[in-house]
Write a protein that holds these residues in place. Structure first.
Motif, mmCIF file in Angstrom:
data_model
loop_
_atom_site.group_PDB
_atom_site.id
_atom_site.type_symbol
_atom_site.label_atom_id
_atom_site.label_comp_id
_atom_site.label_asym_id
_atom_site.label_seq_id
_atom_site.Cartn_x
_atom_site.Cartn_y
_atom_site.Cartn_z
ATOM 1 N N GLN A 97 0.858 -1.183 0.000
ATOM 2 C CA GLN A 97 0.000 0.000 0.000
ATOM 3 C C GLN A 97 0.893 1.231 0.000
ATOM 4 O O GLN A 97 2.086 1.153 0.311
ATOM 5 N N THR A 98 0.300 2.361 -0.359
ATOM 6 C CA THR A 98 1.052 3.612 -0.285
ATOM 7 C C THR A 98 1.000 4.152 1.133
ATOM 8 O O THR A 98 0.132 3.784 1.918
ATOM 9 N N GLN A 99 1.916 5.040 1.450
ATOM 10 C CA GLN A 99 1.778 5.801 2.680
ATOM 11 C C GLN A 99 0.630 6.802 2.515
ATOM 12 O O GLN A 99 0.287 7.184 1.386
ATOM 13 N N PRO A 100 0.001 7.217 3.604
ATOM 14 C CA PRO A 100 -1.127 8.146 3.486
ATOM 15 C C PRO A 100 -0.767 9.399 2.698
ATOM 16 O O PRO A 100 0.217 10.080 2.997
ATOM 17 N N GLY A 101 -1.549 9.667 1.666
ATOM 18 C CA GLY A 101 -1.329 10.854 0.854
ATOM 19 C C GLY A 101 -0.165 10.769 -0.099
ATOM 20 O O GLY A 101 0.178 11.770 -0.749
ATOM 21 N N LEU A 111 -1.823 1.990 -8.801
ATOM 22 C CA LEU A 111 -2.815 2.116 -7.748
ATOM 23 C C LEU A 111 -4.017 1.251 -8.108
ATOM 24 O O LEU A 111 -4.531 1.320 -9.220
ATOM 25 N N LEU A 112 -4.458 0.440 -7.176
ATOM 26 C CA LEU A 112 -5.590 -0.448 -7.422
ATOM 27 C C LEU A 112 -6.866 0.372 -7.611
ATOM 28 O O LEU A 112 -7.158 1.271 -6.824
ATOM 29 N N ARG A 113 -7.631 0.024 -8.655
ATOM 30 C CA ARG A 113 -8.870 0.743 -8.945
ATOM 31 C C ARG A 113 -10.027 -0.236 -9.074
ATOM 32 O O ARG A 113 -9.856 -1.367 -9.547
ATOM 33 N N ASP A 114 -11.194 0.220 -8.650
ATOM 34 C CA ASP A 114 -12.374 -0.624 -8.762
ATOM 35 C C ASP A 114 -12.976 -0.512 -10.159
ATOM 36 O O ASP A 114 -12.402 0.147 -11.046
ATOM 37 N N LYS A 115 -14.134 -1.130 -10.369
ATOM 38 C CA LYS A 115 -14.746 -1.152 -11.697
ATOM 39 C C LYS A 115 -15.128 0.235 -12.188
ATOM 40 O O LYS A 115 -15.257 0.456 -13.395
ATOM 41 N N SER A 116 -15.302 1.160 -11.263
ATOM 42 C CA SER A 116 -15.637 2.536 -11.635
ATOM 43 C C SER A 116 -14.402 3.382 -11.915
ATOM 44 O O SER A 116 -14.520 4.560 -12.282
ATOM 45 N N GLY A 117 -13.229 2.791 -11.713
ATOM 46 C CA GLY A 117 -11.988 3.519 -11.932
ATOM 47 C C GLY A 117 -11.512 4.301 -10.732
ATOM 48 O O GLY A 117 -10.531 5.057 -10.824
ATOM 49 N N ASP A 118 -12.184 4.128 -9.595
ATOM 50 C CA ASP A 118 -11.783 4.837 -8.378
ATOM 51 C C ASP A 118 -10.701 4.061 -7.632
ATOM 52 O O ASP A 118 -10.745 2.827 -7.565
ATOM 53 N N VAL A 119 -9.756 4.782 -7.070
ATOM 54 C CA VAL A 119 -8.685 4.158 -6.301
ATOM 55 C C VAL A 119 -9.273 3.488 -5.066
ATOM 56 O O VAL A 119 -10.135 4.044 -4.385
ATOM 57 N N VAL A 120 -8.804 2.281 -4.774
ATOM 58 C CA VAL A 120 -9.253 1.534 -3.599
ATOM 59 C C VAL A 120 -8.333 1.866 -2.428
ATOM 60 O O VAL A 120 -7.113 1.696 -2.526
ATOM 61 N N ASP A 164 5.263 -4.487 4.947
ATOM 62 C CA ASP A 164 3.942 -4.410 5.559
ATOM 63 C C ASP A 164 2.820 -4.533 4.529
ATOM 64 O O ASP A 164 3.012 -4.329 3.330
ATOM 65 N N ASN A 165 1.630 -4.857 5.050
ATOM 66 C CA ASN A 165 0.388 -4.964 4.296
ATOM 67 C C ASN A 165 0.396 -6.106 3.280
ATOM 68 O O ASN A 165 -0.280 -6.052 2.256
ATOM 69 N N TYR A 166 1.146 -7.149 3.607
ATOM 70 C CA TYR A 166 1.118 -8.406 2.859
ATOM 71 C C TYR A 166 -0.324 -8.893 2.685
ATOM 72 O O TYR A 166 -0.674 -9.497 1.677
ATOM 73 N N ASP A 167 -1.166 -8.599 3.657
ATOM 74 C CA ASP A 167 -2.558 -9.056 3.646
ATOM 75 C C ASP A 167 -3.511 -8.036 3.031
ATOM 76 O O ASP A 167 -4.714 -8.047 3.310
ATOM 77 N N SER A 168 -3.022 -7.161 2.164
ATOM 78 C CA SER A 168 -3.901 -6.147 1.561
ATOM 79 C C SER A 168 -5.019 -6.773 0.734
ATOM 80 O O SER A 168 -6.058 -6.149 0.518
ATOM 81 N N TYR A 169 -4.818 -8.005 0.274
ATOM 82 C CA TYR A 169 -5.885 -8.686 -0.474
ATOM 83 C C TYR A 169 -7.169 -8.786 0.348
ATOM 84 O O TYR A 169 -8.268 -8.809 -0.202
ATOM 85 N N ASP A 170 -7.018 -8.824 1.669
ATOM 86 C CA ASP A 170 -8.177 -8.942 2.555
ATOM 87 C C ASP A 170 -9.000 -7.660 2.589
ATOM 88 O O ASP A 170 -10.139 -7.660 3.049
ATOM 89 N N ARG A 171 -8.429 -6.554 2.100
ATOM 90 C CA ARG A 171 -9.112 -5.258 2.103
ATOM 91 C C ARG A 171 -9.285 -4.716 0.691
ATOM 92 O O ARG A 171 -9.451 -3.511 0.496
ATOM 93 N N SER A 172 -9.232 -5.589 -0.306
ATOM 94 C CA SER A 172 -9.184 -5.162 -1.709
ATOM 95 C C SER A 172 -10.522 -5.241 -2.431
ATOM 96 O O SER A 172 -10.568 -5.133 -3.648
#
Length: 284
Positions: A97-101, A111-120, A164-172
């Motif tokens: 994941q990126t650092q905040p901001g 950057l991961l994006r959903d079907k609408s093209g918005d960053v997750v 860190d955030n190896y488990d980001s798939y759980d929040r994707s």
């Protein structure tokens, strides 16, 4: 650069872990033919790597460095700062994941994006965008950036790295799979080993049984006492497990079951230095 915070691990119970792996398998089966034939990284055996001393005094300082308390032999600090002199130092990098901001410091298509093209974004910590690890090319490019940080860790004298955030798939939102995460971690573990650094598995207890295939040497487990998962890590990593708890109950559980085997510390959720009023550090 690391922000002054730490996301508590959202543990998966056995049923949830199984569901996650089933989802990953279903997603993999539904991938395009080109995706199915993507090359994957192979783990590189650790050579001349020194593991952290097991069951040693441990301090978690990723929210800001300070003089380690008496008895501490192992410290984790952000890659942007210097290691603690004379101790075993683990270098923190935010690898999935990126650092905040900090989205602008990454290529937009990473950057991961959903079907609408918005960053997750991570649903718990505002401003942390998930990285898109869905193709081999993107994983290669992400690894190149993170591996440059790992190079800096080695140059500064750290002995190990904590991606860190190896488990980001759980929040994707179901967009990422465990296979994709493991491929990226192998790219990082191989590079870390080539630089003489050990590498730790951060959370993702359900993937601990694959630690050897993924080239991982030890574990850093947030809230394994709180979520009754310390045994999952010890089955895979033995006593090379470093535990961070954020509550009194979590610390009590971890200490009751594992104080004679594991390195355990309680920190405040934002892992602040002692100069902050909300600083907390307790051990068994």
């Amino acid at each position: 650069m690391h922000s002054d915070r730490r996301r508590p691990y959202r543990a998966l119970g056995a049923a949830a872990a199984a569901a996650t792996l089933l989802l990953a398998a279903a997603q993999a089966n539904s991938s395009s033919a080109s995706a199915e034939t993507e090359p994957v990284a192979e783990p590189r055996a650790a050579q001349d790597v020194t593991l952290p001393p097991a069951h040693a005094g441990f301090d978690y300082q990723i929210g800001g460095p300070y003089t380690p308390p008496d008895g501490v032999r192992v410290v984790s600090r952000d890659h942007s700062v210097q290691p603690a002199e004379g101790l075993y130092n683990i270098c923190y990098v935010n690898a999935f994941q990126t650092q905040p901001g900090a989205e602008d410091s990454w290529d937009s298509d990473l950057l991961l994006r959903d079907k609408s093209g918005d960053v997750v974004y991570d649903g718990e910590w505002k401003g942390e965008a998930l990285l898109d690890i869905r193709t081999a090319d993107k994983r290669k490019r992400i690894a190149k950036k993170v591996n440059a940080w790992i190079d800096s860790c080695a140059a500064k004298g750290f002995q190990a790295v904590e991606p860190d955030n190896y488990d980001s798939y759980d929040r994707s939102e179901g967009l990422l799979t465990t296979d994709q995460a493991q491929d990226l971690i192998r790219r990082l573990s191989g590079h870390a080993h080539s630089k003489g650094l050990a590498i730790g598995q951060k959370n993702a207890a359900e993937l601990a049984t694959s630690r050897k295939d993924n080239g991982l040497d030890f574990a850093i487990a947030e809230q394994c006492g709180e979520w009754k998962e310390c045994g999952t890590y010890t089955k895979a990593f033995g006593d090379e497990v470093f535990v961070i708890e954020y509550t009194a109950d979590g610390l009590a559980t971890a200490c009751e079951g594992w104080s004679d085997q594991l390195s355990i510390v309680r920190r405040d959720l934002d892992v602040r230095p002692p100069s902050h009023d909300d600083y907390v550090r307790e051990t068994c």
